[in-house]
Design a protein around this motif. Structure first.
Motif, PDB file in Angstrom:
ATOM      1  N   ASN A 138       0.810  -1.208   0.000  1.00  0.00           N
ATOM      2  CA  ASN A 138       0.000   0.000   0.000  1.00  0.00           C
ATOM      3  C   ASN A 138       0.849   1.266   0.000  1.00  0.00           C
ATOM      4  OD1 ASN A 138      -2.649  -1.044  -0.205  1.00  0.00           O
ATOM      5  ND2 ASN A 138      -2.461  -1.798   1.878  1.00  0.00           N
TER       6      ASN A 138
ATOM      7  N   ARG B 281       1.846   1.536  -3.591  1.00  0.00           N
ATOM      8  CA  ARG B 281       0.681   1.922  -4.409  1.00  0.00           C
ATOM      9  C   ARG B 281       0.460   3.424  -4.329  1.00  0.00           C
ATOM     10  NH1 ARG B 281      -4.442   0.651  -3.058  1.00  0.00           N
ATOM     11  NH2 ARG B 281      -5.167   1.012  -5.141  1.00  0.00           N
ATOM     12  N   LYS B 282       0.600   3.957  -3.126  1.00  0.00           N
ATOM     13  CA  LYS B 282       0.439   5.395  -2.927  1.00  0.00           C
ATOM     14  C   LYS B 282       1.476   6.171  -3.743  1.00  0.00           C
ATOM     15  CE  LYS B 282      -1.368   6.653   1.425  1.00  0.00           C
ATOM     16  NZ  LYS B 282      -1.182   7.027   2.814  1.00  0.00           N
TER      17      LYS B 282
ATOM     18  N   LYS C  69       0.674   5.948  -7.521  1.00  0.00           N
ATOM     19  CA  LYS C  69      -0.459   6.812  -7.860  1.00  0.00           C
ATOM     20  C   LYS C  69      -0.046   8.274  -7.885  1.00  0.00           C
ATOM     21  CE  LYS C  69      -4.611   4.370  -6.485  1.00  0.00           C
ATOM     22  NZ  LYS C  69      -5.800   4.435  -5.644  1.00  0.00           N
ATOM     23  N   LYS C  70       0.757   8.659  -6.900  1.00  0.00           N
ATOM     24  CA  LYS C  70       1.205  10.038  -6.810  1.00  0.00           C
ATOM     25  C   LYS C  70       2.076  10.412  -8.015  1.00  0.00           C
ATOM     26  CE  LYS C  70       2.930  13.182  -3.306  1.00  0.00           C
ATOM     27  NZ  LYS C  70       3.488  13.289  -1.967  1.00  0.00           N
TER      28      LYS C  70
END
Length: 70
Positions: free
Chosen positions: A45, A48-49, A52-53
Motif C-alpha cells: 500500500n 501503491r500510494k 499513484k502520486k
C-alpha cells in the motif's frame, strides 16, 4: 520504496486494489517477498500510494503541455 515497485507496469498497479487478493500478482509478490501477509500488504500500500502520486504528476504535466499548445 521497494525494488518490487519497479517490477510491475503502471497498468498492473492501476488494477491492484491493495487488499491482497489471491488473484492479484502484485499482492502475492509482496507477501512472498516479506514472508508476512501484514508486512507485505503495508509495503504494497505504501508503494501503491507512491505510484499513484507519480502518475498524477505525469498526467498534470501532459495536460499543461496540451493547454500551452492550444
Amino acid at each position: 520504496m521497494t525494488k518490487l515497485k519497479n517490477e510491475f507496469s503502471r497498468k498492473e498497479w492501476k488494477d491492484c486494489c491493495g487488499k491482497g487478493c489471491k488473484k492479484c500478482e502484485i499482492a502475492q509478490a509482496y507477501v512472498a517477498e516479506y514472508g508476512d501477509r501484514k508486512l507485505g500488504l503495508e509495503k504494497l500500500n505504501a508503494d501503491r500510494k507512491a505510484v499513484k502520486k507519480s502518475s498524477k504528476k505525469k498526467k498534470g504535466k501532459a495536460k499543461k503541455k496540451q493547454k500551452a499548445k492550444a
